[in-house]
Design an enzyme around this catalytic site. Sequence first.
Site, PDB file in Angstrom:
ATOM      1  N   ASP A 445       0.802  -1.405   0.052  1.00  0.00           N
ATOM      2  CA  ASP A 445       0.060  -0.045  -0.060  1.00  0.00           C
ATOM      3  C   ASP A 445       1.042   1.178  -0.123  1.00  0.00           C
ATOM      4  O   ASP A 445       1.946   1.142   0.243  1.00  0.00           O
ATOM      5  CB  ASP A 445      -0.950  -0.072   1.251  1.00  0.00           C
ATOM      6  CG  ASP A 445      -2.238   0.304   0.931  1.00  0.00           C
ATOM      7  OD1 ASP A 445      -2.483   1.638   0.094  1.00  0.00           O
ATOM      8  OD2 ASP A 445      -3.119   0.192   1.601  1.00  0.00           O
ATOM      9  N   ASP A 507     -10.992   1.819  -3.146  1.00  0.00           N
ATOM     10  CA  ASP A 507     -11.524   1.528  -1.677  1.00  0.00           C
ATOM     11  C   ASP A 507     -13.025   1.545  -1.757  1.00  0.00           C
ATOM     12  O   ASP A 507     -13.489   1.421  -0.800  1.00  0.00           O
ATOM     13  CB  ASP A 507     -11.011   2.594  -0.747  1.00  0.00           C
ATOM     14  CG  ASP A 507      -9.548   1.932  -0.287  1.00  0.00           C
ATOM     15  OD1 ASP A 507      -9.092   0.967  -0.527  1.00  0.00           O
ATOM     16  OD2 ASP A 507      -9.014   2.840   0.845  1.00  0.00           O
TER      17      ASP A 507
HETATM   18  C1  GLA Z   1      -5.601   1.727   2.243  1.00  0.00           C
HETATM   19  C2  GLA Z   1      -6.302   0.405   1.233  1.00  0.00           C
HETATM   20  C3  GLA Z   1      -7.259  -0.338   1.926  1.00  0.00           C
HETATM   21  C4  GLA Z   1      -6.541  -0.846   3.241  1.00  0.00           C
HETATM   22  C5  GLA Z   1      -6.242   0.465   4.186  1.00  0.00           C
HETATM   23  C6  GLA Z   1      -5.626  -0.206   5.297  1.00  0.00           C
HETATM   24  O1  GLA Z   1      -7.049   2.498   2.416  1.00  0.00           O
HETATM   25  O2  GLA Z   1      -6.583   1.016  -0.005  1.00  0.00           O
HETATM   26  O3  GLA Z   1      -7.670  -1.350   1.176  1.00  0.00           O
HETATM   27  O4  GLA Z   1      -5.408  -1.889   3.133  1.00  0.00           O
HETATM   28  O5  GLA Z   1      -5.329   1.222   3.526  1.00  0.00           O
HETATM   29  O6  GLA Z   1      -5.172   0.932   6.085  1.00  0.00           O
END
Ligand code: GLA
Length: 685
Positions: A445, A507
């Site tokens: 990420d 997300d």
């Molecule tokens: C980001 C990612 C999510 C998740 C969060 C965790 O927002 O896109 O899928 O992994 O971080 O903090």
Amino acid sequence: MVEYVTLHSPACTAIWEVRPDEAPLWRYWGPRLPDGVTPGAALRATRPEPSFSLHDDQPLSIFPGMGLGWFGQSALLAHRGGLDWAQAITACRVEHTGDTVRFVMEDAVARLAVAITARLDPATDTLTLSTTLTNTGEGLLDVAWLAAGNLPLPEDAAAVRAFAGRHNAEFVALEDALTRSQWRRENRRGLTSHDCFPGAVVLCADGAAYGAQLAWSGNHIQSIEWIDDGRRHWQWGEGLAPGEIRLTPGESLTTPEILATVSAQGVNGVSQAFHRAIRARMVWPGGAMKPRPVHLNTWEGFYFDHDLTTLQDLATAAAKVGIERFVLDDGWFGGQNRGRDDDTSSLGDWVVDRTKYPDGLAPLAQHVTGLGVGFGLWVEPEMVNPDSDLYRAHPDWALHIAGRPLLTARHQLVLDMHRADVRDYLFEAIAAHLRSLPISYLKWDHNRDLTHAGTQAGFRAQVLGTYALLTRLRAAFPDVEIESCAGGGGRIDAGIIAHTHRFWASDCIDAISRVGIQRGFLTFMPPEVMGSHVGACPAHSTGRMQSMPFRSGVALPGHFGVELDLRQLSDSETAELAATIARYKALRGRLHAGDVWQGEAGDNVVWQAHGDAQGLLLIITRTAPTTRRHMPHLRLPMLDPARRYRITGDGAPDQVLDGAWIARAGLALPPMRGEEVLLYEVSAL
Ligand code: GLA
């Protein structure tokens, strides 16, 4: 002496007009021309000198210069202490081998060497361009801009389709008319970004489409500028900050690659070429893609609330519905005094939180793998929270500029990936888990934009540092797949995909929102790298409610996954989800190979088809209720007009129709609920 250099692929042709003392002129880039075709006459011979113009006509070249008669965008903006700011190629030779041409050029006056590599890949119909600039003079060459590629667009280029967005809303389609004003998109966020995808498609009046995308995970700029002969100049490159690139004598700068394609069939032809090109760039464990396993991701079901027994129960429930990979998301790690219980701390402290996992992650990982399910782990290597042991020990490892206050986003700072000691620390921190646990997958990420990118600007160094760390980890652990995530879809590009195997597209898992996001994504990237999950109801990002069949139907064509607490589902929802997983497993081999077409039937119905003219999986999606008494017809222009096709599928009356009929008159659609997905098979007889 004029020489024409031509590259052909099955669907595209590129032709340059080459002289030994200037940069090659762009004569043609477009749909395939016959073998042996030439422009007939030199470009300057075919056009008279316009009034009040330079006697030296300067058409669009592959390396348009600065200050010496080309008045459009220059391929290079550079100087040596205020001198050598004006540039023009003085010598050019061509190295042509197979599908690749290398134009080796120099500017003897400004003392530059420029090499442009152009490859037109017959397997993908993609033209790949990149440029290398070398400082052959004395003194520092300060480079503000070096185009990766300069492309010509035809006179009937009418509109450009690009994508904007933000966290939770990626791939917001923009369509702008092309006029005589300059059109420009620029990303300055330091990574690929949600709000400026590094790709676009140009639509022409004759139905052809031209597409390009930059293989780079940092700042980028593209512009389209009208030029005096009525064509347009499409320029692409990495955005550089002031002072970022200062080449010492003999030093070189190589741009990222630009992938470009053209299709007489329009946007779908462009997407299909891009899908092939992206597939060709990927490096899979074992050398070939395995069927994309069904994921269970813990994030939206549990967030930071990790409990071993609960997660073991979840894995057991997941295995029962057919899940094949369990990805433990954020929340598993922490430092000496504090675990990652929310997003305010612990990034950088990649040690298992012993309050949540007293015996480490092994009991969970072993439980998961004991079920025959793969185990994956979330990491965010480039980040550090100020509240972390790592930051307390190494505050200088975070990107900063002396004298400037730090700026946090999601309570975090960015590590300086240019530093070898930072990369070594991250390698060891991640490798320790990969060595000791049965981890076959990392979700990687990057949850903030870059600021303060070094006292001397280092955006480029940041990207290269991340690529280097990925390369090192991939070499040490070649069986581990990696997902590229950046607050959802903030790092989707053709550069990072050479190191990774999946994108988390957004997300936002709201299925209605996902329809648009996924359609934008599929314009540039193939479906097997599109992470698409079934989320909870109501959707966490929007609060909207959608049925399980709709949520799972929208997720089906991508790399399918589930992101909710399965144990909360009703029996009927569990059965519906299990049925979609079984369907996905039966179809993924076909969904994730061959071509994809996307279209709109009108009346809030969109469709996509995966396969070829022999047989298609047709996914029909209604995103809002009809306002009509009779349903629209769905036309499939790719079908062979000379063949007949059997149509079967969800609620479809078993029928045989002429390909020409479906292509022109269309398939009658049944009434559909306001939010519904139907899957049809279209099989050639
Ligand atoms: C980001 C990612 C999510 C998740 C969060 C965790 O927002 O896109 O899928 O992994 O971080 O903090």
